[in-house]
Scaffold this motif. Structure first.
Motif, short mmCIF file in Angstrom:
data_model
loop_
_atom_site.label_atom_id
_atom_site.label_comp_id
_atom_site.label_asym_id
_atom_site.label_seq_id
_atom_site.Cartn_x
_atom_site.Cartn_y
_atom_site.Cartn_z
N ALA A 176 30.79 32.92 52.13
CA ALA A 176 31.33 31.70 51.51
C ALA A 176 32.86 31.67 51.53
CB ALA A 176 30.83 31.60 50.08
N LYS A 177 33.48 32.73 52.11
CA LYS A 177 34.95 32.84 52.18
C LYS A 177 35.59 32.81 50.79
CE LYS A 177 35.28 30.77 56.83
NZ LYS A 177 34.32 31.71 57.28
N LEU A 178 34.92 33.51 49.88
CA LEU A 178 35.43 33.61 48.50
C LEU A 178 35.83 35.04 48.13
CD1 LEU A 178 32.80 31.35 46.67
CD2 LEU A 178 35.20 30.79 47.12
N ASP A 179 35.92 35.90 49.13
CA ASP A 179 36.18 37.32 48.88
C ASP A 179 37.31 37.58 47.90
OD1 ASP A 179 34.33 38.99 50.06
OD2 ASP A 179 35.17 38.70 52.05
N ASP A 180 38.47 36.96 48.15
CA ASP A 180 39.65 37.23 47.34
C ASP A 180 39.94 36.14 46.33
OD1 ASP A 180 40.08 39.55 48.86
OD2 ASP A 180 41.09 38.38 50.42
N GLN A 181 38.95 35.29 46.09
CA GLN A 181 39.20 34.13 45.24
C GLN A 181 38.37 34.12 43.96
OE1 GLN A 181 39.63 30.37 47.41
NE2 GLN A 181 39.41 31.53 49.32
N VAL A 182 37.69 35.22 43.71
CA VAL A 182 36.87 35.34 42.50
C VAL A 182 37.32 36.59 41.75
CG1 VAL A 182 34.54 35.76 41.62
CG2 VAL A 182 34.88 34.17 43.53
N HIS A 183 37.48 36.48 40.44
CA HIS A 183 37.83 37.62 39.61
C HIS A 183 36.53 38.36 39.28
CE1 HIS A 183 41.87 36.11 39.30
NE2 HIS A 183 41.45 34.98 38.75
N ARG A 184 36.27 39.45 39.99
CA ARG A 184 34.99 40.14 39.88
C ARG A 184 35.00 41.17 38.76
NH1 ARG A 184 33.02 41.30 46.09
NH2 ARG A 184 34.33 39.76 47.14
N LEU A 185 33.92 41.17 37.99
CA LEU A 185 33.72 42.19 36.96
C LEU A 185 32.41 42.91 37.26
CD1 LEU A 185 35.36 39.72 35.51
CD2 LEU A 185 34.93 41.06 33.46
N PRO A 186 32.42 44.24 37.32
CA PRO A 186 31.21 45.00 37.66
C PRO A 186 30.35 45.31 36.45
CG PRO A 186 33.06 46.49 37.52
CD PRO A 186 33.61 45.12 37.22
N LEU A 187 29.71 44.28 35.89
CA LEU A 187 28.91 44.44 34.67
C LEU A 187 27.42 44.48 35.00
CD1 LEU A 187 30.71 41.84 32.36
CD2 LEU A 187 31.21 44.29 32.63
N GLY A 188 26.69 45.30 34.27
CA GLY A 188 25.24 45.29 34.36
C GLY A 188 24.67 44.05 33.70
N LEU A 189 23.37 43.90 33.78
CA LEU A 189 22.71 42.68 33.28
C LEU A 189 22.96 42.45 31.80
CD1 LEU A 189 20.79 40.28 33.58
CD2 LEU A 189 18.87 41.89 33.35
N ASP A 190 22.69 43.44 30.97
CA ASP A 190 22.83 43.25 29.53
C ASP A 190 24.27 42.92 29.13
OD1 ASP A 190 20.15 43.86 29.45
OD2 ASP A 190 20.47 45.96 28.95
N ASP A 191 25.23 43.64 29.71
CA ASP A 191 26.63 43.37 29.42
C ASP A 191 27.06 42.01 29.94
OD1 ASP A 191 26.92 45.80 28.15
OD2 ASP A 191 27.71 46.84 29.92
N SER A 192 26.48 41.58 31.05
CA SER A 192 26.80 40.26 31.59
C SER A 192 26.36 39.15 30.64
CB SER A 192 26.11 40.07 32.95
OG SER A 192 26.61 40.95 33.92
N VAL A 193 25.16 39.29 30.09
CA VAL A 193 24.66 38.28 29.15
C VAL A 193 25.57 38.18 27.94
CG1 VAL A 193 22.77 37.73 27.57
CG2 VAL A 193 22.26 38.45 29.91
#
Length: 329
Positions: A176-193
């Motif tokens: 999608a050419k969004l590699d450097d355009q998203v602030h990524r957080l490496p959260l598991g499922l429960d922490d994401s919710v």
């Protein structure tokens, strides 16, 4: 390492010995067989120690864990001297690593985590294709995130480090050419919710079989939206042939608007050096106890001997292959 074949008598259940003459003849020798098997969960000098089977799963609220917990219960109940336990992990990539390191005997993974060419003698092989994971992009109903490209500039959980979700999402953002355009957080499922509920992120990804319990709970407690990703299946397949397919998430699953998303096969893997007859019995129970496994999670009920053998690029363990060859359709 290659598949190490051992000359051992078959493993079976005692409770159902009367079903056939073949099963009956196996019962008398079962306990003796397991007593002479070395412990596959670690090095032990005492041959009387239980056979340990560690099942690498995922988050406690995700499908792998529910499936693995039910499978462990079945193995403990029906295979004498086997002691199965579930390992909570980050999921697919970590599970494969644990199997390769000899720190688990069974484990679940998405197909896209596996190497395209595992080589002629892989140390980890397959027991079954169990169901398909569907990639969820979850946000709130009031969020401006309505398409994948709306993630540009936003805070997004892309899955825990070592998860299959992280790998799938990384590939998706690349096409999608969004590699450097998203602030990524490496959260598991429960922490994401929790992070989405608290407004700390704008959306989260999670790849899992329908329904994902944590997503269902979030949708019950909050106005929610799952973003349609169906259009991205074809671009993903161009660089990853024969892995990704489109699948629908109907309204009945989460009670919100239906979408189409990217799906990915899931496999139950096993160390290649496990005894053939033990893996055959694990495979048999996996197939014959589908209704019990489905009670733990509906995704488990979608297995069948016919679909289970489609585990490319990994071969089946000889014990699993023997079960499928000899079982009736």
């Amino acid at each position: 390492m290659g598949v190490r074949r051992r000359t051992v008598l078959p493993v079976t259940r005692t409770r159902y010995a009367a079903r056939s003459r073949r099963h009956g003849s196996r019962v008398a020798v079962l306990v003796a067989v397991l007593l002479v098997l070395p412990s596959i969960g670690g090095c032990r000098d005492d041959p009387g120690q239980p056979v340990h089977i560690r099942i690498a799963t995922g988050s406690p609220t995700a499908v792998y864990h529910a499936f693995g917990q039910s499978l462990a219960t079945i193995l403990n109940r029906e295979l004498p001297n086997v002691r199965a336990e579930v390992l909570v992990t980050a999921a697919s990539a970590e599970n494969v690593g644990l199997l390769n390191a000899g720190a688990a005997e069974l484990g679940f993974t998405q197909a896209d985590v596996l190497p395209a060419d595992p080589g002629p003698d892989p140390p980890v092989v397959a027991v079954a294709r169990v169901y398909d994971d569907l990639l969820h992009l979850v946000t709130t109903a009031a969020s401006p995130v309505r398409t994948l490209t709306d993630l540009r500039g936003r805070r997004v959980s892309v899955g825990a480090a070592g998860s299959g979700t992280e790998i799938t999402v990384s590939r998706l953002l690349t096409v999608a050419k969004l590699d450097d355009q998203v602030h990524r957080l490496p959260l598991g499922l429960d922490d994401s919710v929790v992070a989405l509920q608290n407004g700390e992120i704008d959306a989260f990804f999670f790849s899992g079989g329908l329904p994902v319990r944590a997503v269902a709970q979030f949708a019950r407690d909050n106005p929610a939206r799952i973003v349609d990703l169906g259009e991205w299946t074809v671009p993903l397949r161009r660089s990853n042939p024969e892995v990704y397919v489109p699948r629908d998430v109907p309204r009945s699953v989460y009670g919100i608007d239906p979408v189409t998303t990217v799906a990915n096969p899931n496999y139950l893997l096993v160390r290649a050096d496990l005894p053939e007859d033990l893996v055959r019995e694990v495979t048999r129970l996996l197939m014959e106890r589908r209704s019990e496994l489905a009670a733990a999670h509906p995704a488990a009920g979608r297995m069948s001997p016919r679909s289970a053998i489609a585990t490319s690029p990994l071969p089946l363990h000889p014990g699993a292959a023997a079960y499928y060859r000899d079982s009736k359709p």
